[in-house]
Design an enzyme around this catalytic site. Structure first.
Site, short mmCIF file in Angstrom:
data_model
loop_
_atom_site.label_atom_id
_atom_site.label_comp_id
_atom_site.label_asym_id
_atom_site.label_seq_id
_atom_site.Cartn_x
_atom_site.Cartn_y
_atom_site.Cartn_z
NE ARG A 191 -2.31 3.96 7.94
CZ ARG A 191 -1.94 3.11 7.49
NH1 ARG A 191 -0.43 3.08 6.70
NH2 ARG A 191 -2.29 1.78 7.66
NE ARG A 194 -3.03 -0.09 3.13
CZ ARG A 194 -4.02 -0.09 4.29
NH1 ARG A 194 -4.58 -1.27 4.68
NH2 ARG A 194 -4.05 1.16 4.97
P1 AP5 Z 1 -3.71 -6.01 8.93
O1 AP5 Z 1 -4.58 -7.12 9.21
O2 AP5 Z 1 -3.34 -5.75 7.54
O3 AP5 Z 1 -4.08 -4.80 10.02
P2 AP5 Z 1 -5.15 -3.65 10.00
O4 AP5 Z 1 -5.59 -3.42 11.30
O5 AP5 Z 1 -6.39 -4.10 8.95
O6 AP5 Z 1 -4.39 -2.47 9.38
P3 AP5 Z 1 -4.69 -1.18 8.48
O7 AP5 Z 1 -3.26 -0.64 8.26
O8 AP5 Z 1 -5.51 -1.80 7.17
O9 AP5 Z 1 -5.34 -0.37 9.11
P4 AP5 Z 1 -5.91 1.08 8.78
O10 AP5 Z 1 -7.23 1.46 9.86
O11 AP5 Z 1 -4.64 1.98 8.97
O12 AP5 Z 1 -6.12 0.91 7.19
P5 AP5 Z 1 -7.56 1.15 6.50
O13 AP5 Z 1 -7.33 0.36 5.28
O14 AP5 Z 1 -8.86 0.93 7.38
O15 AP5 Z 1 -2.28 -6.34 9.61
C1 AP5 Z 1 -1.05 -5.44 9.58
C2 AP5 Z 1 0.16 -6.32 9.16
O16 AP5 Z 1 0.65 -7.02 10.47
C3 AP5 Z 1 -0.06 -7.50 8.24
O17 AP5 Z 1 1.35 -7.59 7.53
C4 AP5 Z 1 -0.25 -8.68 9.14
O18 AP5 Z 1 0.16 -9.90 8.38
C5 AP5 Z 1 0.36 -8.35 10.25
N1 AP5 Z 1 -0.15 -9.07 11.45
C6 AP5 Z 1 -1.41 -9.02 11.58
N2 AP5 Z 1 -1.79 -9.52 12.79
C7 AP5 Z 1 -0.63 -9.99 13.43
C8 AP5 Z 1 -0.07 -10.39 14.73
N3 AP5 Z 1 -1.02 -11.03 15.64
N4 AP5 Z 1 1.19 -10.75 14.79
C9 AP5 Z 1 2.19 -10.23 13.94
N5 AP5 Z 1 1.76 -9.69 12.98
C10 AP5 Z 1 0.34 -9.51 12.54
O19 AP5 Z 1 -7.63 2.83 6.29
C11 AP5 Z 1 -6.75 3.42 5.36
C12 AP5 Z 1 -6.85 4.84 5.05
O20 AP5 Z 1 -8.43 5.02 4.77
C13 AP5 Z 1 -7.09 5.65 6.72
O21 AP5 Z 1 -5.94 6.12 7.08
C14 AP5 Z 1 -8.24 6.73 6.21
O22 AP5 Z 1 -7.28 7.77 5.40
C15 AP5 Z 1 -8.96 6.21 5.13
N6 AP5 Z 1 -10.16 5.55 5.99
C16 AP5 Z 1 -10.65 4.21 6.10
N7 AP5 Z 1 -11.84 3.95 6.62
C17 AP5 Z 1 -12.08 5.30 7.06
C18 AP5 Z 1 -13.05 5.84 7.89
N8 AP5 Z 1 -14.00 4.89 8.27
N9 AP5 Z 1 -13.31 7.13 8.14
C19 AP5 Z 1 -12.19 8.02 7.77
N10 AP5 Z 1 -11.22 7.55 6.96
C20 AP5 Z 1 -11.03 6.28 6.42
MG MG Z 2 -6.90 -3.26 6.97
#
Ligand code: AP5
Ligand code: MG
Length: 211
Positions: free
Chosen positions: A168, A157
């Site tokens: 973030r 990403r």
């Molecule tokens: P992963 O499972 O991908 O984590 P995640 O919680 O889904 O992290 P994200 O980065 O997707 O969350 P985010 O909230 O920043 O992004 P989003 O796409 O929602 O795991 C991360 C990594 O760790 C992976 O490599 C995995 O393999 C590893 N891992 C997982 N569990 C593990 C464990 N137990 N031990 C070790 N490793 C592990 O949002 C992106 C952007 O979109 C935001 O910044 C914002 O600009 C916008 N956006 C999205 N939703 C909204 C909203 N509702 N309101 C406003 N803006 C929004």
């Molecule tokens: Mg995610």
């Protein structure tokens, strides 16, 4: 039927757990982050508006997000409840959600800030099926080949870099983490230790959902 929310900081493992919980419960995952990235890839107006916020690590405006969710909840597969991933992220979004869906559990995945950067900067995703991996913590079983669909094409990403992650996290602490109390007051918040092995966390979440 009611819906659930996976709540937590960037990199908490919301997407990773959603993939597994969807298989066990049948609740379809609704990730606003994935929806926004799809909109960017298609070049829609929503995508164009969202991109600058996402690249800066800031939240996309509430009205854009609420409109996306309202449209998504009209789809057939959302009739029997869904699993929100990364939504709601502000009190305004939670208030809008309260009017359109019943939430039975908000699963708060707790991971300390110092773990977040290494998780995010090592993440890669299968371009074929969207499965999420990590260079160190969750590599593919066969190098360069997706465990689920066999694709050999992977992506990272554009917001997964150290500078953006700091922003973030800061947006999470100032705008999103207050929602934990908001849901605690409503009696639906369940906290899960997310700083453990992936399978243990899944087991814990599934047990919590049965209560
Ligand atoms: P992963 O499972 O991908 O984590 P995640 O919680 O889904 O992290 P994200 O980065 O997707 O969350 P985010 O909230 O920043 O992004 P989003 O796409 O929602 O795991 C991360 C990594 O760790 C992976 O490599 C995995 O393999 C590893 N891992 C997982 N569990 C593990 C464990 N137990 N031990 C070790 N490793 C592990 O949002 C992106 C952007 O979109 C935001 O910044 C914002 O600009 C916008 N956006 C999205 N939703 C909204 C909203 N509702 N309101 C406003 N803006 C929004
Ligand atoms: Mg995610």
């Amino acid at each position: 039927m009611s819906s659930i929310v996976l709540f937590g900081p960037p990199g908490a493992g919301k997407g990773t757990q959603a993939e597994r919980i969807e298989k066990s419960t049948g609740l379809p995952q609704i990730s606003t982050g994935d929806m926004l990235r799809a909109a960017i890839a298609k070049g829609t107006d929503v995508g164009l508006e969202a991109k600058s916020y996402m690249d800066a690590g800031m939240l996309v405006p509430d009205d854009v997000i609420v409109a996306l969710i309202k449209a998504r909840l009209m789809e057939d597969d959302a009739r029997n409840g869904v699993m929100f991933d990364g939504f709601p992220r502000t009190v305004v979004q939670a208030e809008a959600l309260e009017k359109i869906a019943e939430i039975s559990h908000v699963i708060s995945i707790i991971v300390p800030d110092e773990r977040i950067v290494e998780r995010i900067c090592g993440r890669f995703t299968c371009s074929g099926c969207g499965s999420v991996y990590h260079d160190t913590f969750k590599p593919t079983k066969v190098e360069g080949k997706c465990d689920h669909c066999g694709s050999e094409d992977f992506g990272r990403r554009s917001d997964d870099n150290e500078a953006t992650v700091i922003n973030r996290l800061s947006a999470y602490h100032s705008q999103t983490s207050p929602l934990a109390d908001w849901y605690r007051q409503r009696g639906v918040l369940r906290e899960v230790d997310g700083d453990r092995e992936i399978n243990q966390i899944t087991t814990d979440i599934l047990q919590t959902l049965e209560k």
